[in-house]
Design an enzyme around this catalytic site. Structure first.
Site, PDB file in Angstrom:
ATOM      1  N   ASP A   1       0.855  -1.174   0.000  1.00  0.00           N
ATOM      2  CA  ASP A   1       0.000   0.000   0.000  1.00  0.00           C
ATOM      3  C   ASP A   1       0.895   1.229   0.000  1.00  0.00           C
ATOM      4  O   ASP A   1       1.654   1.445   0.939  1.00  0.00           O
ATOM      5  CB  ASP A   1      -0.908   0.006   1.235  1.00  0.00           C
ATOM      6  CG  ASP A   1      -1.842   1.208   1.239  1.00  0.00           C
ATOM      7  OD1 ASP A   1      -2.621   1.345   0.276  1.00  0.00           O
ATOM      8  OD2 ASP A   1      -1.764   2.021   2.172  1.00  0.00           O
ATOM      9  N   GLU A  46      -1.806  -1.523  -6.079  1.00  0.00           N
ATOM     10  CA  GLU A  46      -3.078  -1.001  -6.551  1.00  0.00           C
ATOM     11  C   GLU A  46      -2.912  -0.392  -7.933  1.00  0.00           C
ATOM     12  O   GLU A  46      -1.895   0.205  -8.238  1.00  0.00           O
ATOM     13  CB  GLU A  46      -3.601   0.069  -5.590  1.00  0.00           C
ATOM     14  CG  GLU A  46      -4.228  -0.527  -4.363  1.00  0.00           C
ATOM     15  CD  GLU A  46      -4.813   0.550  -3.465  1.00  0.00           C
ATOM     16  OE1 GLU A  46      -5.841   0.301  -2.848  1.00  0.00           O
ATOM     17  OE2 GLU A  46      -4.226   1.641  -3.396  1.00  0.00           O
ATOM     18  N   CYS A  68     -12.313  -4.915   6.162  1.00  0.00           N
ATOM     19  CA  CYS A  68     -11.511  -5.532   7.218  1.00  0.00           C
ATOM     20  C   CYS A  68     -10.749  -6.717   6.624  1.00  0.00           C
ATOM     21  O   CYS A  68     -11.347  -7.610   6.032  1.00  0.00           O
ATOM     22  CB  CYS A  68     -12.409  -6.004   8.356  1.00  0.00           C
ATOM     23  SG  CYS A  68     -11.511  -6.862   9.661  1.00  0.00           S
ATOM     24  N   CYS A  86     -11.979 -10.118   8.557  1.00  0.00           N
ATOM     25  CA  CYS A  86     -13.301 -10.752   8.427  1.00  0.00           C
ATOM     26  C   CYS A  86     -14.095 -10.250   7.223  1.00  0.00           C
ATOM     27  O   CYS A  86     -15.170 -10.753   6.943  1.00  0.00           O
ATOM     28  CB  CYS A  86     -14.113 -10.551   9.700  1.00  0.00           C
ATOM     29  SG  CYS A  86     -14.706  -8.868   9.916  1.00  0.00           S
ATOM     30  N   CYS A 131     -12.282  -2.781  13.622  1.00  0.00           N
ATOM     31  CA  CYS A 131     -13.424  -3.509  13.068  1.00  0.00           C
ATOM     32  C   CYS A 131     -14.481  -3.725  14.145  1.00  0.00           C
ATOM     33  O   CYS A 131     -14.200  -4.258  15.215  1.00  0.00           O
ATOM     34  CB  CYS A 131     -12.975  -4.854  12.501  1.00  0.00           C
ATOM     35  SG  CYS A 131     -14.349  -5.761  11.800  1.00  0.00           S
ATOM     36  N   CYS A 190     -15.255  -8.042  14.088  1.00  0.00           N
ATOM     37  CA  CYS A 190     -14.348  -9.046  14.672  1.00  0.00           C
ATOM     38  C   CYS A 190     -13.429  -8.436  15.719  1.00  0.00           C
ATOM     39  O   CYS A 190     -12.711  -9.144  16.409  1.00  0.00           O
ATOM     40  CB  CYS A 190     -13.531  -9.726  13.580  1.00  0.00           C
ATOM     41  SG  CYS A 190     -12.250  -8.690  12.867  1.00  0.00           S
ATOM     42  N   ASP A 237      -3.042   1.540   6.880  1.00  0.00           N
ATOM     43  CA  ASP A 237      -2.332   1.166   5.654  1.00  0.00           C
ATOM     44  C   ASP A 237      -1.911  -0.303   5.667  1.00  0.00           C
ATOM     45  O   ASP A 237      -1.852  -0.955   4.626  1.00  0.00           O
ATOM     46  CB  ASP A 237      -1.096   2.051   5.454  1.00  0.00           C
ATOM     47  CG  ASP A 237      -1.476   3.525   5.361  1.00  0.00           C
ATOM     48  OD1 ASP A 237      -2.609   3.801   4.924  1.00  0.00           O
ATOM     49  OD2 ASP A 237      -0.652   4.379   5.726  1.00  0.00           O
TER      50      ASP A 237
HETATM   51 ZN   LIG Z   1     -13.222  -7.547  11.032  1.00  0.00          ZN
END
Ligand SMILES: [Zn+2]
Length: 371
Positions: free
Chosen positions: A188, A272, A324, A327, A342, A345, A352
């Site tokens: 990233d 990316e 995330c 999850c 998150c 989870c 980053d």
């Molecule tokens: Zn998560």
């Protein structure tokens, strides 16, 4: 080598029902072939291979004419999957193949796509409108948000939740060395740090470079105050020029060393696919982006990966910083929020770092045939 490119498709309600039915036929064929194979083995210890399964399918089509409602290639491809499941069991220590439930069987494979050498359509091809086309289902809308790079070798149609996707396996120029997906890294690139890698490593912009860049900025400001054409002006122009070439050489050197190290240590590198030209138009971001030389960095990576027999994969940047990595839950956050927390989870990660893991996953999804 084959890479996957994934696109959302938009079947109508009726088409969705047809696709669900086709998937059901595939799963049913898979399960009955598995049962036949087990039965045969119990009875006579004889093997029951793909040819036997094909023969049985021909008989099944007579007994159950509805099987003829779908193209036959994806039905036959089911046996390839079963063969793979057994191979994985014998050689890779995975679980013994078992009957698939509705939830576990989400895709079908069209092993050929487009037109054959005589110009006839395979079961799936593009229509004149650029949609997916099959005689039995008609045209299915597809959003080609990104150009298909390379020759399409097969198509997988996949159900995910309530959505459907087309995954094209495209052939790109073969690498001289087999790439190793277990040795892969996601990168990233950012404004705060030069880059964060999916192994947790952070690469800062070098301090000497930042110092020189500040000096360059000052020299440019001084120049703007001098009278055009005066001897002082010309002196200052030369100063700016010298500083500029120093900064750009040092930056290049930094980019070369960094990309060399990453390409050397990793077989697969995922970045990316940012549209730099569009981002540079956004004036706030523009200075640091052009300074960081992301575009140059990516070109160097591509070249160095190829030289090392590795592979550079560019993925779509959508949601890489929001989702995330643990999850898959989407956590909306503005640019100023530097930490990913998150709510589902509970994981807490540097923004980053979280993005770099998502980038890696996206890249591997392209590399591995997903069924
Ligand atoms: Zn998560």
């Amino acid at each position: 080598m084959l890479l996957n490119q994934k696109y959302e498709i938009f079947p109508t309600k009726e088409q969705k029902e047809i696709l669900e039915r086709w998937l059901y036929y595939c799963r049913h064929t898979y399960n009955s072939a598995l049962l036949d194979k087990q039965r045969k083995y119990k009875q006579s210890k004889e093997s029951y291979g793909q040819t036997d399964m094909q023969k049985q399918l021909v008989l099944d089509k007579q007994t159950y004419p509805f099987l003829q409602d779908m193209p036959s290639q994806p039905l036959q491809e089911v046996f390839v999957r079963l063969k793979k499941a057994y191979e994985n069991f014998f050689h890779k220590n995975t679980k013994y193949p078992k009957l698939k439930k509705h939830k576990e069987y989400n895709s079908m494979t069209f092993p050929q796509f487009g037109f054959n050498s005589e110009g006839h359509r395979f079961a799936m091809s593009f229509s004149e409108n650029g949609n997916l086309y099959n005689t039995k289902i008609g045209e299915i809308g597809i959003l080609l948000h990104r150009e298909i790079e390379g020759k399409i070798k097969q198509l997988i149609m996949k159900r995910q939740g309530t959505k459907w996707f087309a995954i094209f396996s495209v052939e790109r120029q073969a690498s001289p060395v087999q790439v190793d997906p277990s040795n892969a890294i996601g990168i990233d690139v950012g404004l705060h740090k030069f880059a964060v890698l999916s192994n947790g490593q952070e690469i800062e912009n070098p301090r000497f470079l930042r110092k020189k860049e500040k000096a360059l900025k000052k020299a440019q400001q001084r120049l703007s105050k001098k009278k055009r054409g005066s001897s002082n002006y010309i002196k200052q122009v030369n100063k700016v020029r010298q500083l500029h070439s120093k900064v750009s050489n040092q930056r290049k050197d930094f980019l070369h060393k960094t990309s060399y190290r990453i390409a050397k240590d990793n077989s697969v590198v995922v970045v990316e696919n940012l549209n730099i030209r569009n981002m540079v138009k956004n004036s706030k971001l523009s200075k640091s982006i052009s300074d960081a030389g992301w575009g140059m960095f990516r070109n160097m990576l591509a070249y160095k990966c190829e030289k090392n027999g590795g592979l550079l994969i560019k993925v779509e940047p959508s949601y890489t910083s929001q989702d995330c990595s643990e999850c898959g839950n989407r956590v909306e956050k503005s640019l100023s929020i530097r930490t990913h927390v998150c709510s589902k989870c509970g994981i807490v990660l540097d923004r980053d770092y979280n993005a770099s893991i998502n980038i890696l996953h996206k890249g591997l999804e392209e590399l591995l045939v997903t069924t």
